[in-house]
Design a protein around this motif. Structure first.
Motif, PDB file in Angstrom:
ATOM      1  N   TRP A 229       1.017  -1.193  -0.206  1.00 43.08           N
ATOM      2  CA  TRP A 229      -0.104  -0.030   0.260  1.00 43.08           C
ATOM      3  C   TRP A 229       1.180   1.067  -0.004  1.00 43.08           C
ATOM      4  O   TRP A 229       0.211   1.706  -0.502  1.00 43.08           O
ATOM      5  CB  TRP A 229      -1.037  -0.392   1.216  1.00 43.08           C
ATOM      6  CG  TRP A 229      -0.150   0.359   2.736  1.00 43.08           C
ATOM      7  CD1 TRP A 229       0.502  -0.857   3.454  1.00 43.08           C
ATOM      8  CD2 TRP A 229       0.343   1.280   3.490  1.00 43.08           C
ATOM      9  NE1 TRP A 229       1.061  -0.191   4.262  1.00 43.08           N
ATOM     10  CE2 TRP A 229       0.996   1.437   4.670  1.00 43.08           C
ATOM     11  CE3 TRP A 229      -0.236   2.766   2.749  1.00 43.08           C
ATOM     12  CZ2 TRP A 229       1.259   1.891   5.562  1.00 43.08           C
ATOM     13  CZ3 TRP A 229       0.600   3.490   3.958  1.00 43.08           C
ATOM     14  CH2 TRP A 229       0.877   3.221   5.258  1.00 43.08           C
ATOM     15  N   CYS A 230       2.179   1.078  -0.162  1.00 43.97           N
ATOM     16  CA  CYS A 230       3.074   2.605   0.198  1.00 43.97           C
ATOM     17  C   CYS A 230       4.340   2.502  -0.785  1.00 43.97           C
ATOM     18  O   CYS A 230       5.329   1.527  -0.091  1.00 43.97           O
ATOM     19  CB  CYS A 230       3.257   2.993   1.965  1.00 43.97           C
ATOM     20  SG  CYS A 230       4.590   4.209   2.332  1.00 43.97           S
ATOM     21  N   PRO A 231       4.241   2.029  -1.334  1.00 40.74           N
ATOM     22  CA  PRO A 231       5.366   1.710  -2.447  1.00 40.74           C
ATOM     23  C   PRO A 231       6.044   3.072  -2.202  1.00 40.74           C
ATOM     24  O   PRO A 231       6.297   4.417  -1.064  1.00 40.74           O
ATOM     25  CB  PRO A 231       4.434   2.516  -3.792  1.00 40.74           C
ATOM     26  CG  PRO A 231       3.708   2.128  -3.679  1.00 40.74           C
ATOM     27  CD  PRO A 231       3.276   2.540  -2.474  1.00 40.74           C
ATOM     28  N   ILE A 232       8.272   2.459  -2.095  1.00 37.27           N
ATOM     29  CA  ILE A 232       9.102   3.158  -1.705  1.00 37.27           C
ATOM     30  C   ILE A 232       9.475   3.973  -2.648  1.00 37.27           C
ATOM     31  O   ILE A 232       9.134   4.303  -3.605  1.00 37.27           O
ATOM     32  CB  ILE A 232      10.194   2.802  -1.565  1.00 37.27           C
ATOM     33  CG1 ILE A 232       9.805   1.772  -0.111  1.00 37.27           C
ATOM     34  CG2 ILE A 232      11.647   3.185  -1.185  1.00 37.27           C
ATOM     35  CD1 ILE A 232      11.242   0.429  -0.372  1.00 37.27           C
ATOM     36  N   ARG A 233       9.339   5.457  -2.109  1.00 33.02           N
ATOM     37  CA  ARG A 233       9.633   6.668  -3.266  1.00 33.02           C
ATOM     38  C   ARG A 233      10.778   7.345  -2.631  1.00 33.02           C
ATOM     39  O   ARG A 233      10.923   7.918  -1.125  1.00 33.02           O
ATOM     40  CB  ARG A 233       8.397   7.821  -3.071  1.00 33.02           C
ATOM     41  CG  ARG A 233       7.175   7.356  -3.910  1.00 33.02           C
ATOM     42  CD  ARG A 233       6.360   8.140  -4.172  1.00 33.02           C
ATOM     43  NE  ARG A 233       4.904   7.864  -5.613  1.00 33.02           N
ATOM     44  CZ  ARG A 233       4.066   6.488  -4.395  1.00 33.02           C
ATOM     45  NH1 ARG A 233       3.568   7.167  -3.066  1.00 33.02           N
ATOM     46  NH2 ARG A 233       3.425   6.579  -5.404  1.00 33.02           N
TER      47      ARG A 233
ATOM     48  N   ARG B 201      12.626  -1.993  -4.052  1.00 34.87           N
ATOM     49  CA  ARG B 201      11.858  -3.412  -4.281  1.00 34.87           C
ATOM     50  C   ARG B 201      10.199  -3.067  -3.557  1.00 34.87           C
ATOM     51  O   ARG B 201      10.099  -1.348  -3.571  1.00 34.87           O
ATOM     52  CB  ARG B 201      12.411  -4.054  -3.415  1.00 34.87           C
ATOM     53  CG  ARG B 201      13.614  -4.721  -3.704  1.00 34.87           C
ATOM     54  CD  ARG B 201      14.101  -6.049  -3.007  1.00 34.87           C
ATOM     55  NE  ARG B 201      13.429  -7.326  -3.059  1.00 34.87           N
ATOM     56  CZ  ARG B 201      12.611  -8.246  -3.795  1.00 34.87           C
ATOM     57  NH1 ARG B 201      13.640  -7.999  -5.002  1.00 34.87           N
ATOM     58  NH2 ARG B 201      12.568  -8.466  -3.570  1.00 34.87           N
ATOM     59  N   THR B 202       9.367  -4.276  -3.113  1.00 33.55           N
ATOM     60  CA  THR B 202       8.412  -3.986  -2.027  1.00 33.55           C
ATOM     61  C   THR B 202       8.763  -3.323  -1.286  1.00 33.55           C
ATOM     62  O   THR B 202       9.560  -3.632  -0.682  1.00 33.55           O
ATOM     63  CB  THR B 202       7.319  -4.514  -2.617  1.00 33.55           C
ATOM     64  OG1 THR B 202       7.362  -4.998  -3.537  1.00 33.55           O
ATOM     65  CG2 THR B 202       6.142  -4.214  -1.015  1.00 33.55           C
TER      66      THR B 202
ATOM     67  N   GLU C 291      13.351   7.316   6.603  1.00 33.78           N
ATOM     68  CA  GLU C 291      14.473   6.479   6.022  1.00 33.78           C
ATOM     69  C   GLU C 291      13.939   5.497   5.275  1.00 33.78           C
ATOM     70  O   GLU C 291      12.698   4.778   5.342  1.00 33.78           O
ATOM     71  CB  GLU C 291      15.040   5.393   7.541  1.00 33.78           C
ATOM     72  CG  GLU C 291      15.113   5.665   8.547  1.00 33.78           C
ATOM     73  CD  GLU C 291      15.763   4.753   9.705  1.00 33.78           C
ATOM     74  OE1 GLU C 291      17.193   4.193  10.257  1.00 33.78           O
ATOM     75  OE2 GLU C 291      14.679   4.125  10.195  1.00 33.78           O
ATOM     76  N   VAL C 292      14.363   5.484   3.561  1.00 33.99           N
ATOM     77  CA  VAL C 292      13.937   5.694   2.726  1.00 33.99           C
ATOM     78  C   VAL C 292      12.670   3.848   2.412  1.00 33.99           C
ATOM     79  O   VAL C 292      11.929   3.743   2.232  1.00 33.99           O
ATOM     80  CB  VAL C 292      14.702   6.302   1.672  1.00 33.99           C
ATOM     81  CG1 VAL C 292      13.343   5.488   0.209  1.00 33.99           C
ATOM     82  CG2 VAL C 292      14.365   7.802   1.747  1.00 33.99           C
ATOM     83  N   PRO C 293      13.746   3.106   2.986  1.00 37.28           N
ATOM     84  CA  PRO C 293      13.372   2.043   2.414  1.00 37.28           C
ATOM     85  C   PRO C 293      13.028   0.889   3.938  1.00 37.28           C
ATOM     86  O   PRO C 293      12.293  -0.070   3.493  1.00 37.28           O
ATOM     87  CB  PRO C 293      14.749   1.019   2.090  1.00 37.28           C
ATOM     88  CG  PRO C 293      15.635   2.074   2.736  1.00 37.28           C
ATOM     89  CD  PRO C 293      15.146   3.663   3.060  1.00 37.28           C
ATOM     90  N   ALA C 294      13.049   2.041   4.919  1.00 37.96           N
ATOM     91  CA  ALA C 294      12.053   1.444   6.142  1.00 37.96           C
ATOM     92  C   ALA C 294      10.827   1.549   6.092  1.00 37.96           C
ATOM     93  O   ALA C 294       9.777   1.583   5.009  1.00 37.96           O
ATOM     94  CB  ALA C 294      13.032   1.605   6.943  1.00 37.96           C
TER      95      ALA C 294
END
Length: 521
Positions: free
Chosen positions: A243-247, A415-416, A470-473
């Motif tokens: 529900w929350c793609p990494i941007r 990634r997801t 923390e972008v990918p966290a």
């Protein structure tokens, strides 16, 4: 901070980065992370509170800061070869304190709380000077309203330098040093605003992987490797945060916080004990209910979350001569994560007990409270198991197999997203500082100790903790902190470009309302 170089005639490499430090540095270099802040409100002794004592106040803080720096070598070092695969910590010969401490004075009519919150939010997203400048990656901002007997001290740091438990130790030790500073404002090594560091190489805390065994079972390693290389179309785990793609950009952190008084906190802690859980377990449980309510089952049928775990209790004793004394007082990086999975059946059951309209706040029903305490107890058991088993099959154990951290973190950002939320609770801060018997100490009629100078002691009345995006966290990162006898603050951070502000604010409003409800019942 201005870009002023710490000049030296030679460079002494103290040690290479540990795996935790390399991971954090990679995120910083890729602009996936910027800074972390722990802010404490200090009660100023009456003798230093008046405006005419401003010079003495600043000098006392500078002396106490210098003493704290000397106790913790990780406050004394800088980075070399940051962009290589083997970054290292180097010894500095001096620290110009004007580059690391800033005083912000407010007029009597200015709004202190507004300034504190604005400064706090801004510092989360500030970048530090270029690492080639060779300065320690931390700074202090002191906000002071004239003729008011409090000041806010914001410690902001770059996570490779140390973790948030290290920042808590910093504030507790700074408080101790402030109470030790008397009328003698002279310290060996302090020349005006320049702190001359010892010529002997400082003893740095040892990375966790060099202190403890990090066994990784083959099955655990194989699973982690598969998750790293599998094609995206095979990412079918419904508990991941699709529900929350990494941007990654534009980079901006949204931060919100609320405070709970000590009476309410004590009531909550009593309920936690009755239900075999902790504040951390309870916050995970409340977050699960809030996320289940505000996200539709079609986009989030299940969840994963993470809890940051401090492993200082699993470390061997500090080496002889370590200036920080004990392993639990080390300013370094000794945390890892405990993962939690909330399956679709549980989430569906929670949703069935929630009102249909998530835009209107509501209290927790008795049915939901039963679910909450069961979830919170489960969360606490998972964290306890993690601590009991030490570092077997731990994320840090996997880190040692990473050869290029920037490449790895760059792939992760494509990634997801795995976690919907994260809880990083640094626990209870001692706001009174150590009290030692002295010639002025007397025995009270009830058998306790009283000090004739208690009214002249420094103390900490509240704290606030926050992490930059923390972008990918995790999509939202919750950051509670308490001060003994003074209450708790719960902070929350999220990426402005990835999480809708309305969602973040509604979830925070739920947590605040539900904690208040539990405290009243």
């Amino acid at each position: 901070m201005a870009n002023r170089v710490n000049h030296s005639t030679e460079t002494t490499v103290l040690r290479k980065f540990g795996v935790n430090e390399r991971y954090q540095l990679a995120m910083y270099l890729l602009d996936q992370y910027r800074g972390t802040t722990l802010s404490c409100r200090y009660e100023i002794p009456p003798r230093l509170a008046p405006t005419e004592s401003q010079t003495q106040l600043e000098e006392a803080v500078k002396i106490a800061l210098a003493d704290t720096i000397m106790r913790h070598p990780m406050l004394q070092v800088a980075v070399i070869d940051a962009t290589s695969n083997t970054p290292s910590w180097i010894q500095l010969h001096s620290i110009d304190l004007t580059q690391h401490i800033k005083w912000l004075y407010l007029a009597e009519h200015d709004e202190l709380e507004h300034t504190v919150q604005e400064t706090f939010r801004a510092q989360l997203d500030d970048r530090f000077p270029d690492l080639s400048i060779r300065q320690p990656g931390w700074k202090i901002t002191v906000i002071r309203q004239r003729n008011v007997s409090i000041m806010e001290v914001l410690m902001t740091w770059n996570h490779p330098q140390f973790d948030a438990m290290g920042a808590k130790v910093f504030h507790e030790d700074l408080l101790e040093m402030l109470n030790a500073v008397s009328g003698a404002y002279e310290r060996t090594g302090l020349d005006g605003d320049v702190l001359r560091l010892p010529q002997a190489s400082p003893l740095l805390p040892t990375p966790i992987e060099d202190l403890k065994s990090l066994p990784v079972d083959l099955k655990y390693l194989a699973k982690a490797f598969w998750e790293e290389i599998r094609p995206r179309f095979l990412d079918r785990d419904v508990s991941w945060a699709n529900w929350c793609p990494i941007r990654a950009s534009p980079y901006k952190t949204q931060f919100r916080a609320f405070f709970m008084d000590n009476a309410s906190l004590l009531a909550i802690q009593a309920l936690c004990r009755q239900n075999q859980t902790t504040i951390t377990g309870l916050l995970n449980g409340l977050a699960l209910i809030a996320f289940s309510w505000h996200l539709d089952a079609a986009v989030a049928p299940a969840f994963q979350s993470s809890t940051i775990v401090d492993h200082r209790r699993n470390l061997p004793p500090a080496p002889p001569g370590a200036p920080w004394g004990r392993s639990d007082r080390a300013v370094s990086n000794y945390v890892t994560q405990c993962l939690h999975r909330w399956d679709a059946e549980l989430v569906a059951r929670i949703r069935s007990k929630l009102p249909a309209d998530a835009s209107v706040g509501t209290d927790l029903s008795p049915d939901l409270q039963r679910e909450l305490w069961a979830i919170s107890a489960q969360n606490r058991r998972e964290i306890a198991h993690k601590l009991e088993t030490g570092l077997r099959n731990d994320l840090v154990g996997l880190f040692k197999y990473v050869t290029d951290w920037r490449q790895t973190m760059g792939r992760m950002a494509k990634r997801t997203r795995q976690f919907s939320w994260l809880v990083t609770n640094i626990g209870v801060l001692d706001g009174n500082g150590p009290t030692r018997l002295s010639a002025t100490t007397t025995r009270s009629s009830t058998g306790g100790d009283t000090k004739s100078g208690d009214g002249q002691r420094w103390s900490i009345s509240r704290a606030q903790f926050g992490v930059s995006t923390e972008v990918p966290a995790a999509a939202i990162e919750f950051s509670p902190v308490s001060v003994a006898g003074r209450g708790m603050c719960v902070g929350a951070s999220w990426a402005d470009c990835a999480v809708d502000a309305t969602l973040g604010e509604r979830i925070m409003a739920d947590l605040e309302r539900w904690l208040s409800q539990l405290a009243r019942e």
